[in-house]
Write a protein that holds these residues in place. Structure first.
Motif, PDB file in Angstrom:
ATOM      1  N   MET A 154       0.832  -1.206   0.000  1.00 20.16           N
ATOM      2  CA  MET A 154       0.000   0.000   0.000  1.00 20.16           C
ATOM      3  C   MET A 154       0.871   1.262   0.000  1.00 20.16           C
ATOM      4  SD  MET A 154      -3.020  -1.456   2.516  1.00 20.16           S
ATOM      5  CE  MET A 154      -3.372   0.111   3.214  1.00 20.16           C
ATOM      6  N   LEU A 155       2.002   1.224   0.704  1.00 17.31           N
ATOM      7  CA  LEU A 155       2.904   2.387   0.716  1.00 17.31           C
ATOM      8  C   LEU A 155       3.534   2.615  -0.653  1.00 17.31           C
ATOM      9  CD1 LEU A 155       4.594   1.867   4.180  1.00 17.31           C
ATOM     10  CD2 LEU A 155       3.069   3.746   3.524  1.00 17.31           C
ATOM     11  N   LEU A 167       5.983  10.921  -2.214  1.00 19.29           N
ATOM     12  CA  LEU A 167       6.438  10.608  -0.859  1.00 19.29           C
ATOM     13  C   LEU A 167       5.860  11.564   0.186  1.00 19.29           C
ATOM     14  CD1 LEU A 167       8.178   8.806   0.930  1.00 19.29           C
ATOM     15  CD2 LEU A 167      10.119  10.279   0.407  1.00 19.29           C
ATOM     16  N   THR A 168       5.821  12.842  -0.103  1.00 17.15           N
ATOM     17  CA  THR A 168       5.364  13.825   0.883  1.00 17.15           C
ATOM     18  C   THR A 168       3.935  13.547   1.332  1.00 17.15           C
ATOM     19  OG1 THR A 168       6.847  15.482  -0.038  1.00 17.15           O
ATOM     20  CG2 THR A 168       5.027  16.286   1.309  1.00 17.15           C
ATOM     21  N   HIS A 208       0.324   8.221   6.068  1.00 20.79           N
ATOM     22  CA  HIS A 208       0.129   6.772   5.975  1.00 20.79           C
ATOM     23  C   HIS A 208       1.285   6.057   6.677  1.00 20.79           C
ATOM     24  CE1 HIS A 208      -0.855   3.228   3.009  1.00 20.79           C
ATOM     25  NE2 HIS A 208      -0.662   2.799   4.243  1.00 20.79           N
ATOM     26  N   ILE A 209       2.509   6.473   6.369  1.00 16.40           N
ATOM     27  CA  ILE A 209       3.695   5.860   6.978  1.00 16.40           C
ATOM     28  C   ILE A 209       3.625   5.970   8.501  1.00 16.40           C
ATOM     29  CG2 ILE A 209       6.210   6.062   7.232  1.00 16.40           C
ATOM     30  CD1 ILE A 209       6.274   7.054   4.295  1.00 16.40           C
ATOM     31  N   TRP A 224       9.826   1.802   0.941  1.00 18.08           N
ATOM     32  CA  TRP A 224       8.785   1.323   0.038  1.00 18.08           C
ATOM     33  C   TRP A 224       8.020   2.490  -0.591  1.00 18.08           C
ATOM     34  CZ3 TRP A 224       7.800  -3.540  -1.718  1.00 18.08           C
ATOM     35  CH2 TRP A 224       8.510  -4.569  -1.111  1.00 18.08           C
ATOM     36  N   ALA A 225       7.699   3.496   0.211  1.00 14.84           N
ATOM     37  CA  ALA A 225       6.990   4.661  -0.320  1.00 14.84           C
ATOM     38  C   ALA A 225       7.874   5.419  -1.306  1.00 14.84           C
ATOM     39  CB  ALA A 225       6.550   5.571   0.824  1.00 14.84           C
ATOM     40  N   ALA A 226       9.159   5.539  -0.987  1.00 13.30           N
ATOM     41  CA  ALA A 226      10.092   6.228  -1.894  1.00 13.30           C
ATOM     42  C   ALA A 226      10.252   5.448  -3.195  1.00 13.30           C
ATOM     43  CB  ALA A 226      11.446   6.417  -1.208  1.00 13.30           C
ATOM     44  N   PHE A 227      10.235   4.130  -3.112  1.00 14.12           N
ATOM     45  CA  PHE A 227      10.289   3.305  -4.317  1.00 14.12           C
ATOM     46  C   PHE A 227       9.101   3.622  -5.223  1.00 14.12           C
ATOM     47  CE2 PHE A 227       8.974  -0.739  -6.398  1.00 14.12           C
ATOM     48  CZ  PHE A 227      10.007  -0.809  -7.316  1.00 14.12           C
ATOM     49  N   GLY A 228       7.921   3.687  -4.630  1.00 15.22           N
ATOM     50  CA  GLY A 228       6.735   4.046  -5.414  1.00 15.22           C
ATOM     51  C   GLY A 228       6.851   5.441  -6.000  1.00 15.22           C
TER      52      GLY A 228
END
Length: 192
Positions: free
Chosen positions: A21-22, A31-32, A37-38, A155-159
């Protein structure tokens, strides 16, 4: 303490509903906008740890239907997420969409089977009975937060990185469909 930190790292960095989900949120919103969520995930995990420490793990053992209900709700949520991802348009084409917020992310942990497994295992393995029990529960939650936040941010940065790489609609469609398949597969694994 190092064994707890290693366990927290392995459980936080490996794929699961939260990390999928992230990644999706990073892709869709950057990311911001994914930070609430994170930050909500460790809050929900802390609530789970406290609940398991207070005896919920024993209740799960006595009444397995509760866990089945949680798995069912978690499965339905992941399948709904997969459906939304399958039909997703380009991030800029969805101005009304909103990322998952802090409270939603915290609440999701209540139906996330991987998070329950982590909480039950962490309490069983790293929180012995006796004096200082509550302090040890808090310590486990703190370690999971300190170790988990950077893992989740990866994971969020990857997305978010994928977002910048995906300029063509064809590439975006492949990624959206792949990201849709992952939560659907994860939901299926809940039942293995």
């Amino acid at each position: 303490m190092s064994a707890l930190a290693m366990y927290a790292f392995v459980m936080s960095i490996t794929p699961g509903p939260n990390n999928l989900m992230l990644t999706t949120s990073g892709l869709a919103f950057g990311l911001t906008r994914t930070w609430p969520h994170i930050l909500g995930i460790p809050c929900g995990v802390a609530i789970q740890l406290a609940a398991v420490g207070a005896g919920l793990g024993a209740i799960f053992a006595l009444e397995p239907r509760i866990q089945i209900g949680l798995k069912l709700v978690g499965t339905l949520y992941l399948l709904w997420l997969a459906f939304k991802l399958w039909r997703a348009a380009a991030p800029s084409d969805a101005p009304m969409a909103k990322p998952i917020g802090f409270l939603q992310a915290a609440a999701f942990q209540l139906v996330n089977p991987k998070a329950w497994l982590i909480a039950v295992t962490a309490v069983a393995a790293f929180v012995g009975p006796g004096e200082g029990y509550v302090v040890r529960i808090v310590l486990v939650g703190a370690v999971f937060t300190l170790v988990g936040l950077p893992c989740m941010a990866v994971w969020a940065a990857f997305g978010a990185g994928l977002r910048q790489w995906l300029s063509s609609p064809g590439k975006l469609l492949v990624v959206n469909r792949t990201m849709a398949a992952l939560p659907a597969i994860t939901a299926g694994q809940f039942w293995l």
